[in-house]
Every structure is written in structure tokens, then in C-alpha cells.
Design a protein around this motif. Structure first.
Motif, PDB file in Angstrom:
ATOM      1  N   PHE A  73       0.825  -1.202   0.000  1.00 39.40           N
ATOM      2  CA  PHE A  73       0.000   0.000   0.000  1.00 39.40           C
ATOM      3  C   PHE A  73       0.862   1.256   0.000  1.00 39.40           C
ATOM      4  CE2 PHE A  73      -2.226   3.419   2.232  1.00 39.40           C
ATOM      5  CZ  PHE A  73      -3.348   3.524   1.447  1.00 39.40           C
ATOM      6  N   THR A  74       1.913   1.275   0.820  1.00 36.70           N
ATOM      7  CA  THR A  74       2.788   2.434   0.886  1.00 36.70           C
ATOM      8  C   THR A  74       3.413   2.744  -0.463  1.00 36.70           C
ATOM      9  OG1 THR A  74       3.290   2.009   3.218  1.00 36.70           O
ATOM     10  CG2 THR A  74       4.843   3.387   2.001  1.00 36.70           C
ATOM     11  N   ALA A  75       3.958   1.705  -1.118  1.00 34.99           N
ATOM     12  CA  ALA A  75       4.588   1.910  -2.418  1.00 34.99           C
ATOM     13  C   ALA A  75       3.583   2.413  -3.448  1.00 34.99           C
ATOM     14  CB  ALA A  75       5.227   0.606  -2.902  1.00 34.99           C
TER      15      ALA A  75
ATOM     16  N   ARG B  83      -9.233   2.469   2.504  1.00 37.10           N
ATOM     17  CA  ARG B  83      -9.988   2.862   3.703  1.00 37.10           C
ATOM     18  C   ARG B  83      -9.390   2.244   4.957  1.00 37.10           C
ATOM     19  NH1 ARG B  83     -14.076   2.395  -0.139  1.00 37.10           N
ATOM     20  NH2 ARG B  83     -14.410   0.207   0.379  1.00 37.10           N
ATOM     21  N   ALA B  84      -8.898   0.994   4.840  1.00 36.85           N
ATOM     22  CA  ALA B  84      -8.329   0.321   6.001  1.00 36.85           C
ATOM     23  C   ALA B  84      -7.064   1.019   6.491  1.00 36.85           C
ATOM     24  CB  ALA B  84      -8.027  -1.137   5.663  1.00 36.85           C
TER      25      ALA B  84
ATOM     26  N   ALA C 192      -4.498   0.291  -9.387  1.00 39.72           N
ATOM     27  CA  ALA C 192      -4.801  -0.907  -8.598  1.00 39.72           C
ATOM     28  C   ALA C 192      -4.245  -2.160  -9.265  1.00 39.72           C
ATOM     29  CB  ALA C 192      -6.305  -1.031  -8.390  1.00 39.72           C
ATOM     30  N   ALA C 193      -4.431  -2.278 -10.576  1.00 32.46           N
ATOM     31  CA  ALA C 193      -3.947  -3.457 -11.294  1.00 32.46           C
ATOM     32  C   ALA C 193      -2.426  -3.524 -11.280  1.00 32.46           C
ATOM     33  CB  ALA C 193      -4.465  -3.441 -12.728  1.00 32.46           C
ATOM     34  N   GLY C 194      -1.768  -2.386 -11.458  1.00 27.61           N
ATOM     35  CA  GLY C 194      -0.315  -2.364 -11.467  1.00 27.61           C
ATOM     36  C   GLY C 194       0.290  -2.745 -10.136  1.00 27.61           C
TER      37      GLY C 194
ATOM     38  N   ALA D 219     -12.228  -2.459  -6.363  1.00 21.53           N
ATOM     39  CA  ALA D 219     -12.937  -2.534  -5.082  1.00 21.53           C
ATOM     40  C   ALA D 219     -11.997  -3.004  -3.972  1.00 21.53           C
ATOM     41  CB  ALA D 219     -14.134  -3.475  -5.208  1.00 21.53           C
ATOM     42  N   HIS D 220     -11.144  -3.974  -4.295  1.00 16.42           N
ATOM     43  CA  HIS D 220     -10.147  -4.450  -3.331  1.00 16.42           C
ATOM     44  C   HIS D 220      -9.209  -3.313  -2.934  1.00 16.42           C
ATOM     45  CE1 HIS D 220      -6.431  -7.238  -2.585  1.00 16.42           C
ATOM     46  NE2 HIS D 220      -6.959  -6.815  -1.450  1.00 16.42           N
TER      47      HIS D 220
END
Length: 406
Positions: free
Chosen positions: A337-339, A372-373, A356-358, A365-366
Motif C-alpha cells: 500500500f505504501t509503495a 480505507r483500512a 490498482a492493477a499495477g 474494489a479491493h
């Protein structure tokens, strides 16, 4: 239309190919090296990160800086050394993020123990001094840098998304406030705080001026200085007194207050850490596994690391929770997530689906759920907050992690 089974198989194929082709830095692959689970000898930095790394260009240096590499930079004739992820972690470094976003980044040889200094006013109201240096061995295997910070913050309150780092702050000014989650009351910290790797966003409240020294730990680096398992402090920031005791922190703060400048203060802090350093079971296993996770930005199969280390899933997860506070899978999620978020340019258009795909997320959605988490915000709201800063500070870009919460 694809059936659900086809979609799942395509996703698994995509993830497998991404793991096989995942580069570290500028295109070299990261091997999974076996290590004895409780070998007291620490495995050194992955050789592939140093020996096989090509000399980076200025553009590559900036990318590495954003994603976690340590390097030395010059900022408008001023020498400044910063380990990358700290811009991502600390509220204190939001001004440093502004400086770096305005500067030409020039890679140099980073020297252990060599102080670096940055003094710069940003705008009319923000002026901060930041002094940083890498500690000497053996602390450099646990700590990214020691720092001194003094000045006025850009915002009174900052929201910090969860990130793969731990920190310790010894406060030398007015108390600051931390809210470690929306369901937790805000607490005041007078002597400082200790924060293990968080799993959710937290809010940092500044006084009008701040003054402190601190430590940016590697994810596993705080464990040898804790009297309790790191999992007990997960998402529960505590005072330094609660960890080291009142006499110890009171004496350290007195010595720091009478020190002759930031460099002597950092030496005093380093001496205190060296004195408190103790052997920690399982540190070699956790350090090595975490280094591979970080080098791949979380795009590595944890089971492959477990097999290479020759331990069970339960043993690996237990060691991670004891020393970092989270499981290996959670650490990998945080690095990924950070990257991904650090690659976002809030000033330009964003294709969330491609992003998201990359990054290897199953679908948009994922990605939104992960956003949000980790931040408490939707991707769209995150960009709105970033763009708000751009509006309020024309010509500047907060090239870091903290978000204005005012």
C-alpha cells in the motif's frame, strides 16, 4: 463475460508472474535466501540491493527516495541526508517532504554516523530545523536514523496513514497529542512516545512550536529496546516513561536539555540506545524476512519465505508479532500500500483502475477497501485532501505521507 473461476485463475497467474518478475530498485531480482530461525548472527543487507545495483540517475534517486531507499541529497546548496520512508512515517517530516519536493535530488555516498543538516523556511509561517544522522554499528542494523527537530509545523493536526515503520520521540517542548484511531480518545504526551508499526491511521496534534529528538526504527528495530512484546503496543502509542521508566526518561531529557546543540543531543541519544540494546530471540529471522518483503514492496509469497527459512507458518507469525507487532502478511500489505500511494501524483489525473492493477490488487474494489483500512479515507477523498494542500500552498507539494487534518 468471464466466469468467476476464470477471473480467479487470471488473478493467480498475474500474481505469480508479478512475483517472478518483481524488481528491486532498477530491475534486479531479489533472491529468497535461507536463514536459521534463531541464529544470533544477523544476516547482513541483501547483497543484491548494493553490489548489483546500477548507479542511479537523479530521477531514479527520487523514485528510490519515495519508496524507501536511504540516500544523501543536496537541497539548494544544503546537505541533507534522509532515509526515505521517514517522509512517509512521521508528522514531524511533513516540512521535509515539502523541501524535497522542491529540490533537485542528487545521489551521493551515504556515510554512517555523519551528521547532515537541513535549515530552511517554507512559506511565511513555516520554518523548521531538521538534523539527521545514521547511527554507528550495531544500531544501524536496527535504526534508519536519529533526528533532531525544532520549529513550527505546517498544520496543527496531521493524519498519518498506517505505514511499515516504528518510532520513538523524546519530547523537549510543549506536550503533543495523539489519537490512535477513531474509536480511541486523544491522549497527551509530555515526555514523548513510542509507536510500533501501526495498522490504521492515527492523528498527531502539534503545539504551536515543537522540539524533539527521535528515532526512526526499521520495522523490527524497536524490539530490542522494549520490555514487552511489540504486539502489546500495536495501535496503542505509549509514553517513553511507560517503556523505560520515569527516572530513565527524566535523566535523558535533562541531559538533552543541557546539551550543546543538536549533534551532541544525537550522540547522547545514541549512547542511551546502545546502553539499552539487548539480545532478542528470533531477530535474525524477522530481520531477514522483513528485508525481502520490503525489497519487493510486499509482492512476495510469504509461504516461500517461510519455506526458505525452514520454519512453520505459526512460528514465523509468532516471531513477527513479538518483534514487529504484526504478521508477515500484514507487513507485506503495508509495504504494498505504501509503495502504491507514494506513486500517486495528486496534481494530475489518476486512473485508479490502472493503479490498482499495477500494484497487484484483485480489482478496484479491493484497492478501495485497502485504502480505507490504511487511511480511513476513500481514494477520492485522499486526493481531495492532498489537493487542498496544493491550493493552500501554491507552488508547493507535500511529497510525503501525512495529511492535513485541520
Amino acid at each position: 463475460m468471464r466466469r468467476a473461476g476464470d477471473k480467479e485463475r487470471a488473478y493467480r497467474d498475474h500474481r505469480r508472474k508479478r512475483r517472478e518478475d518483481q524488481p528491486a530498485g532498477d530491475g534486479f531480482r531479489v533472491p529468497v535466501l535461507p536463514v536459521q530461525p534463531d541464529d544470533p548472527s544477523e544476516p547482513g543487507p541483501l547483497r543484491v540491493l548494493g553490489d548489483q545495483a546500477p548507479k542511479p540517475s537523479a530521477a531514479q534517486a527520487h523514485l528510490r527516495l519515495r519508496r524507501g531507499a536511504r540516500m544523501t541529497c543536496r537541497i539548494e546548496e544544503m546537505h541533507y541526508q534522509v532515509p526515505a520512508k521517514h517522509i512517509a512515517m512521521l508528522p514531524e517530516l511533513s516540512c521535509v517532504g515539502l523541501l524535497l519536493s522542491l529540490a533537485k535530488v542528487v545521489p551521493e555516498e551515504a556515510g554512517i554516523g555523519a551528521p547532515a543538516r537541513c535549515l530552511r523556511g517554507v512559506g511565511d509561517a513555516v520554518r523548521m530545523e531538521y538534523v539527521s544522522r545514521v547511527p554507528r554499528p550495531p544500531l544501524d542494523g536496527l535504526i534508519d536514523d536519529l533526528y533532531y527537530l525544532e520549529g513550527a509545523p505546517p498544520y496543527a493536526r496531521l493524519t498519518l496513514p498506517a505505514s511499515p515503520a516504528a518510532l520513538l520521540i523524546v519530547n523537549l517542548g510543549a506536550p503533543f497529542r495523539i489519537r490512535a484511531g477513531t474509536d480511541i480518545e486523544t491522549a497527551e504526551y509530555a515526555d514523548g512516545c513510542v509507536v510500533t508499526m501501526p495498522t490504521r491511521a492515527w492523528e498527531f496534534g502539534y503545539p504551536s512550536r515543537t522540539r524533539s529528538v527521535g528515532v526512526h526504527f526499521k520495522p523490527w528495530g524497536l524490539a530490542p529496546f522494549l520490555p514487552m512484546p511489540a504486539a502489546e503496543l500495536c495501535d496503542r502509542p505509549v509514553t517513553v516513561e511507560q517503556v523505560w521508566g520515569r527516572p530513565a526518561i527524566a535523566g535523558l531529557r535533562d541531559r538533552l536539555a543541557t546539551a550543546d546543540g543538536p549533534r551532541e543531543m544525537l550522540t547522547l541519544l545514541e549512547d542511551e540506545l546502545t546502553r539499552r540494546l539487548c539480545e532478542t530471540a528470533g531477530l535474525g529471522l524477522v530481520r531477514h524476512t522483513s528485508s525481502v518483503i520490503a525489497a519487493t514492496s510486499g509482492a512476495v509469497a510469504i509461504d516461500d519465505l517461510r519455506v526458505a527459512a525452514g520454519v512453520s507458518s505459526t512460528h514465523l507469525a509468532q516471531r513477527f508479532k513479538e518483534l514487529i507487532g504484526v504478521t508477515p502478511k500484514r507487513l507485506a500489505r503495508s509495504w504494498r500500500f505504501t509503495a502504491t500511494v507514494l506513486a500517486i501524483n495528486p496534481a494530475g489525473p489518476i486512473d485508479w483502475g490502472d493503479l490498482a492493477a499495477g500494484a497487484g490488487y484483485f480489482d478496484q474494489a479491493h484497492f478501495g477497501h485497502e485504502f480505507r483500512a490504511f487511511t480511513g479515507l476513500t481514494p477520492t477523498r485522499y486526493v481531495e485532501v492532498r489537493r487542498r494542500f496544493l491550493r493552500e500552498h501554491p507552488g508547493h507539494a507535500l511529497d510525503g505521507w501525512p495529511l492535513p487534518a485541520d
